[in-house]
Design an enzyme around this catalytic site. Structure first.
Site, mmCIF file in Angstrom:
data_model
loop_
_atom_site.group_PDB
_atom_site.id
_atom_site.type_symbol
_atom_site.label_atom_id
_atom_site.label_comp_id
_atom_site.label_asym_id
_atom_site.label_seq_id
_atom_site.Cartn_x
_atom_site.Cartn_y
_atom_site.Cartn_z
ATOM 1 N N HIS A 26 13.408 -1.366 7.717
ATOM 2 C CA HIS A 26 13.515 -1.370 6.255
ATOM 3 C C HIS A 26 12.820 -0.126 5.711
ATOM 4 O O HIS A 26 11.662 0.123 6.026
ATOM 5 C CB HIS A 26 12.879 -2.626 5.668
ATOM 6 C CG HIS A 26 13.716 -3.854 5.837
ATOM 7 N ND1 HIS A 26 13.463 -5.031 5.172
ATOM 8 C CD2 HIS A 26 14.821 -4.069 6.583
ATOM 9 C CE1 HIS A 26 14.384 -5.928 5.520
ATOM 10 N NE2 HIS A 26 15.211 -5.372 6.374
ATOM 11 N N TYR A 47 10.174 -9.580 -3.333
ATOM 12 C CA TYR A 47 8.970 -10.288 -3.782
ATOM 13 C C TYR A 47 9.141 -10.544 -5.270
ATOM 14 O O TYR A 47 9.217 -9.585 -6.044
ATOM 15 C CB TYR A 47 7.722 -9.429 -3.556
ATOM 16 C CG TYR A 47 7.317 -9.253 -2.113
ATOM 17 C CD1 TYR A 47 6.404 -10.120 -1.520
ATOM 18 C CD2 TYR A 47 7.836 -8.210 -1.345
ATOM 19 C CE1 TYR A 47 6.010 -9.953 -0.198
ATOM 20 C CE2 TYR A 47 7.452 -8.041 -0.012
ATOM 21 C CZ TYR A 47 6.533 -8.916 0.552
ATOM 22 O OH TYR A 47 6.139 -8.746 1.852
ATOM 23 N N PRO A 75 -0.422 -14.260 2.996
ATOM 24 C CA PRO A 75 0.728 -13.610 3.640
ATOM 25 C C PRO A 75 1.452 -12.567 2.776
ATOM 26 O O PRO A 75 2.308 -11.844 3.294
ATOM 27 C CB PRO A 75 1.660 -14.779 3.965
ATOM 28 C CG PRO A 75 1.266 -15.853 3.022
ATOM 29 C CD PRO A 75 -0.196 -15.688 2.757
ATOM 30 N N LYS A 126 0.217 -8.740 6.363
ATOM 31 C CA LYS A 126 -0.748 -7.910 7.087
ATOM 32 C C LYS A 126 -1.401 -8.596 8.296
ATOM 33 O O LYS A 126 -2.052 -7.929 9.104
ATOM 34 C CB LYS A 126 -1.876 -7.468 6.128
ATOM 35 C CG LYS A 126 -1.427 -6.485 5.079
ATOM 36 C CD LYS A 126 -1.073 -5.161 5.704
ATOM 37 C CE LYS A 126 -0.444 -4.197 4.736
ATOM 38 N NZ LYS A 126 0.607 -3.382 5.342
ATOM 39 N N TYR A 133 1.681 -0.855 2.029
ATOM 40 C CA TYR A 133 2.633 -1.770 2.666
ATOM 41 C C TYR A 133 3.013 -1.282 4.058
ATOM 42 O O TYR A 133 3.072 -2.058 5.017
ATOM 43 C CB TYR A 133 3.883 -1.947 1.792
ATOM 44 C CG TYR A 133 4.660 -3.191 2.142
ATOM 45 C CD1 TYR A 133 4.586 -4.331 1.355
ATOM 46 C CD2 TYR A 133 5.457 -3.244 3.289
ATOM 47 C CE1 TYR A 133 5.286 -5.484 1.688
ATOM 48 C CE2 TYR A 133 6.149 -4.387 3.645
ATOM 49 C CZ TYR A 133 6.065 -5.500 2.830
ATOM 50 O OH TYR A 133 6.745 -6.643 3.170
HETATM 51 C C1 PHB Z 1 8.295 -13.325 6.598
HETATM 52 O O1 PHB Z 1 9.410 -12.838 6.821
HETATM 53 O O2 PHB Z 1 7.945 -14.381 7.121
HETATM 54 C C2 PHB Z 1 7.369 -12.631 5.668
HETATM 55 C C3 PHB Z 1 7.701 -11.386 5.197
HETATM 56 C C4 PHB Z 1 6.862 -10.744 4.329
HETATM 57 C C5 PHB Z 1 5.704 -11.348 3.916
HETATM 58 C C6 PHB Z 1 5.351 -12.588 4.410
HETATM 59 C C7 PHB Z 1 6.186 -13.237 5.280
HETATM 60 O O3 PHB Z 1 4.901 -10.707 3.029
#
Ligand code: PHB
Ligand code: APR
Length: 393
Positions: free
Chosen positions: A72, A201, A293, A297, A385
Site C-alpha cells: 500500500h 480509518y 491498534p 504498531k 505510519y
Molecule cells: C488489521 O488489518 O487488522 C489492522 C490494520 C490496521 C490497523 C489495525 C488493524 O491500524
C-alpha cells in the site's frame, strides 16, 4: 540442559529473535505455553512497516510475503463519511507498507524455525525464570508433567502482556505507564473483496470504523464499540450496517457484505514498562509495551526491539562488550515512546470518547480537515505510519 539465550514466548517477538540469534550463531531455546497451532492462528493486525519487511527479507523468509502481500502506498481517512487519501510514498521519499496478516508472518517464521532446527518447546507450563540478578540465571518449566531446567547466560521475556517475565523485575525498579481507553474494537473477518484498495480509518459521530483487508478476497473490518457490549449483540447485519454508516455513502456503495467467520471484541490500551532490562533479563514486544491498534504498531515494535537486542547480544558474544546490552533499554524505549505517541494520537483523533463535549468533536474534525489540506500535516502522519527509522539522526 544449557543454552546461551532462553526465550520465553513463541509469538512474533520470540520467533524473530530466535531466528536473528541463529543468524548470529548464538544458541537459543524458546519456551512457549500454548500449542503451535494456537499461537499461529491468533488473529492480529496485518500491517508491516518497511523495517519488518526488510527483516523478513534479511532472514530469507520474505518470498511468500512478496508474492501474496499487498503493497500500500498510502491510506484513507474519512470524516463524517467523506473519504480522502494520503499518499505515503510521495510524502516519505517512496516508503510504503505491506498488508500481510500476522498469522501469515507466523507461518513463515515457524517454517524457518523448523528448517533451521531452532529449538522451540510448546506446551511448556509453569515457566519460571530464576536467579536473573546473578551471572547464572536459569529457567524451569514443566513438560508433559516432567520438571525441566535450562541454564543460560540471558533470559528474554517475549511472553506478551500476560507473560511471567515482567513480573520478575522487582516492583521497586519497574515503572509502568498506562492509558486504558473507554471502548473496544469489534473486529470481523469475511471472505469478501475489500471495499477500497487501501485502508480507511473513519471518524464518524457514531464512532470509529476501519476498513482493512488480508487479501483481494478477504476483508477485515472493525467498529468501535462499548466494552460492555457482547458479541451476541452484534449479528453480522448489524455490523455491516454500522460499518457502512461510519465509512459513509461513497465507501458503503463498494462494501460487499458476507458472513463473518471471525468476530471478537478487543480492548484498547497504551502501556509501557521501564526499564526493559533487569540484570540478565530482557523484555521485548508486548511483554514491555502495548499500543492501541490504531496505526498497527504492535508487531512492528516487537520487530525493532528484537533487532536492537540481537545486535547487542551479537556484540557481547563477538567481543565480550556489555555496552550495547547496557544501552538496549534506552534505545528500544526511544522508538517505543514515539510509536506510543503516534498510536495514542491517532486513537484520540479518530474515536468517539464517552462524555465528549461538542467542542472536542469540533477539534477532531478541524484537525482532520487540517490534515486533508496540509502537506506538512500529511507528512507527519505518513512518516509515523510507515515507521520511524531504526537509527534516528
Ligand atoms: C488489521 O488489518 O487488522 C489492522 C490494520 C490496521 C490497523 C489495525 C488493524 O491500524
Ligand atoms: N510461559 C510461556 N509462554 C508464555 C507465557 C508463559 N508464562 N506467557 C505468555 N506466553 C506466550 C504466549 O502464549 C504467546 O504465544 O508468549 C507469547 C507472546 O506472544 P504475543 O502476545 O504475540 O507477543 P509478541 O510476540 O510480543 O507480539 C508482539 O504481535 O501478537 C502481536 O499483539 C501483539 O502486536 C503485538 C505483537
Amino acid at each position: 540442559m544449557r543454552t546461551q539465550v532462553a526465550i520465553i514466548g513463541a509469538g512474533p517477538a520470540g520467533l524473530f529473535l530466535a531466528l536473528l540469534l541463529r543468524e548470529a550463531g548464538i544458541d537459543a531455546l524458546v519456551l512457549e505455553r500454548q500449542t503451535q497451532d494456537y499461537v499461529q492462528g491468533r488473529v492480529r493486525a496485518g500491517v508491516l512497516e518497511q523495517v519488518a519487511v526488510e527483516l523478513m527479507d534479511r532472514l530469507g523468509i520474505g518470498a511468500r510475503m512478496h508474492r501474496e502481500g499487498l503493497i500500500h502506498t498510502g491510506t484513507n481517512l474519512a470524516v463524517d463519511g467523506e473519504v480522502f487519501h494520503i499518499n505515503f510514498a510521495k510524502l516519505t521519499g517512496g516508503q510504503t507498507i505491506m498488508v500481510y496478516g500476522q498469522s501469515e508472518v507466523m507461518k513463515d517464521l515457524n517454517d524457518a524455525i523448523a528448517a533451521r532446527d531452532v529449538k522451540v518447546i510448546y506446551e511448556a507450563t509453569d515457566v519460571a525464570p530464576q536467579a536473573l540478578d546473578t551471572v547464572d540465571p536459569f529457567v524451569t518449566w514443566c513438560e508433559n508433567g516432567v520438571a525441566k531446567r535450562v541454564d543460560c547466560d540471558f533470559v528474554v521475556g517475549c511472553d506478551g502482556y500476560h507473560g511471567v517475565a515482567r513480573s520478575c523485575i522487582p516492583a521497586s525498579i519497574l515503572k509502568t505507564f498506562e492509558r486504558v481507553y473507554p471502548f473496544g474494537w469489534l473486529g470481523i473477518l469475511a471472505d469478501v473483496p475489500p471495499c477500497e484498495e487501501e485502508l480507511i480509518y473513519a471518524n464518524h459521530e457514531r464512532g470509529f470504523a476501519l476498513a482493512s483487508m488480508r487479501s483481494p478476497t478477504r476483508s477485515r473490518y472493525y467498529v468501535q464499540c462499548a466494552l460492555s457490549e457482547k458479541i451476541e449483540e452484534w449479528p453480522d447485519d448489524r455490523i455491516w450496517d454500522e460499518i457502512c454508516t461510519r465509512l459513509g455513502p461513497e465507501a458503503a456503495a463498494k462494501v460487499t457484505r458476507g458472513p463473518s467467520f471471525e468476530k471478537s471484541i478487543a480492548p484498547l490500551r497504551s502501556f509501557v514498562t521501564e526499564p526493559m532490562r533487569w540484570g540478565h533479563l530482557f523484555l521485548a514486544g508486548d511483554a514491555a509495551h502495548i499500543v492501541p491498534p490504531t496505526g498497527a504498531k504492535g508487531l512492528n515494535l516487537a520487530v525493532s526491539d528484537v533487532i536492537f537486542l540481537s545486535e547487542a547480544l551479537a556484540e557481547y558474544y563477538e567481543n565480550g562488550s556489555q555496552a550495547a546490552l547496557d544501552n538496549y533499554s534506552t534505545r528500544a524505549l526511544a522508538r517505543v515512546w514515539k510509536a506510543e505517541r503516534f498510536s495514542w494520537w491517532f486513537t484520540g483523533l479518530t474515536h468517539r470518547f464517552p462524555n465528549t463535549e461538542p467542542f472536542d468533536r469540533k477539534m477532531q474534525v478541524a484537525e482532520l480537515e487540517y490534515i486533508r489540506s496540509s502537506r506538512a500535516a500529511q507528512a507527519t502522519l505518513a512518516e509515523n505510519y510507515v515507521g520511524l527509522p531504526l537509527r534516528p539522526n
